[in-house]
Write a protein that holds these residues in place. Structure first.
Motif, PDB file in Angstrom:
ATOM      1  N   ASN A 101      14.682 -18.252  -1.305  1.00 55.82           N
ATOM      2  CA  ASN A 101      14.030 -19.504  -1.669  1.00 55.82           C
ATOM      3  C   ASN A 101      14.167 -19.713  -3.163  1.00 55.82           C
ATOM      4  O   ASN A 101      14.395 -18.753  -3.916  1.00 55.82           O
ATOM      5  CB  ASN A 101      12.541 -19.454  -1.314  1.00 55.82           C
ATOM      6  N   SER A 118       6.965 -15.731   0.147  1.00 56.56           N
ATOM      7  CA  SER A 118       8.374 -15.506   0.424  1.00 56.56           C
ATOM      8  C   SER A 118       8.580 -14.205   1.182  1.00 56.56           C
ATOM      9  O   SER A 118       7.859 -13.241   0.980  1.00 56.56           O
ATOM     10  CB  SER A 118       9.158 -15.440  -0.892  1.00 56.56           C
ATOM     11  N   HIS A 158       7.297 -16.465  -5.487  1.00 64.67           N
ATOM     12  CA  HIS A 158       6.514 -17.117  -4.446  1.00 64.67           C
ATOM     13  C   HIS A 158       5.864 -16.074  -3.555  1.00 64.67           C
ATOM     14  O   HIS A 158       6.552 -15.366  -2.826  1.00 64.67           O
ATOM     15  CB  HIS A 158       7.407 -18.017  -3.587  1.00 64.67           C
ATOM     16  N   SER A 193       9.897 -11.904  -5.828  1.00 64.82           N
ATOM     17  CA  SER A 193       9.871 -13.359  -5.786  1.00 64.82           C
ATOM     18  C   SER A 193       8.723 -13.907  -6.595  1.00 64.82           C
ATOM     19  O   SER A 193       7.688 -13.288  -6.732  1.00 64.82           O
ATOM     20  CB  SER A 193       9.714 -13.809  -4.337  1.00 64.82           C
ATOM     21  N   GLY A 229      18.309 -21.560   3.540  1.00 63.98           N
ATOM     22  CA  GLY A 229      18.192 -20.441   2.609  1.00 63.98           C
ATOM     23  C   GLY A 229      19.448 -19.608   2.464  1.00 63.98           C
ATOM     24  O   GLY A 229      19.463 -18.601   1.768  1.00 63.98           O
ATOM     25  N   ASP A 272      13.156 -17.070  -6.062  1.00 66.70           N
ATOM     26  CA  ASP A 272      13.460 -15.673  -5.761  1.00 66.70           C
ATOM     27  C   ASP A 272      14.412 -15.123  -6.817  1.00 66.70           C
ATOM     28  O   ASP A 272      15.120 -15.878  -7.483  1.00 66.70           O
ATOM     29  CB  ASP A 272      14.100 -15.521  -4.378  1.00 66.70           C
TER      30      ASP A 272
END
Length: 77
Positions: free
Chosen positions: A4, A65, A62, A60, A33, A7
């Protein structure tokens, strides 16, 4: 490999003793992705990559993720 935006990709050195380098994914150009990715390296360069065997998805930015670290389970008494 599926990643994503946000990352981090880790590229291992191709020679013994070569330093590992990292790049943050700034855009996913493939479907779902998949590669290729537009990445920004530590020195600010931005380029498109189609990662090979010397690349793994790392930590990551996020938390949700699939590459984010898994939170530790609470200790049981």
């Amino acid at each position: 490999m599926r990643v994503n935006v946000g990352d981090v990709l880790r590229f291992t050195g191709r020679r013994v003793g070569a330093a590992e380098h990292h790049a943050e994914v700034v855009e996913v150009l493939g479907d779902g992705g998949e590669p290729p990715y537009r990445v920004r390296y530590e020195d600010g360069r931005v380029t498109e990559v189609f990662p090979g065997a010397d690349c793994v998805a790392g930590d990551s930015a996020h938390p949700g993720s699939p590459h984010a670290p898994t939170p530790a389970a609470p200790e049981q008494p």
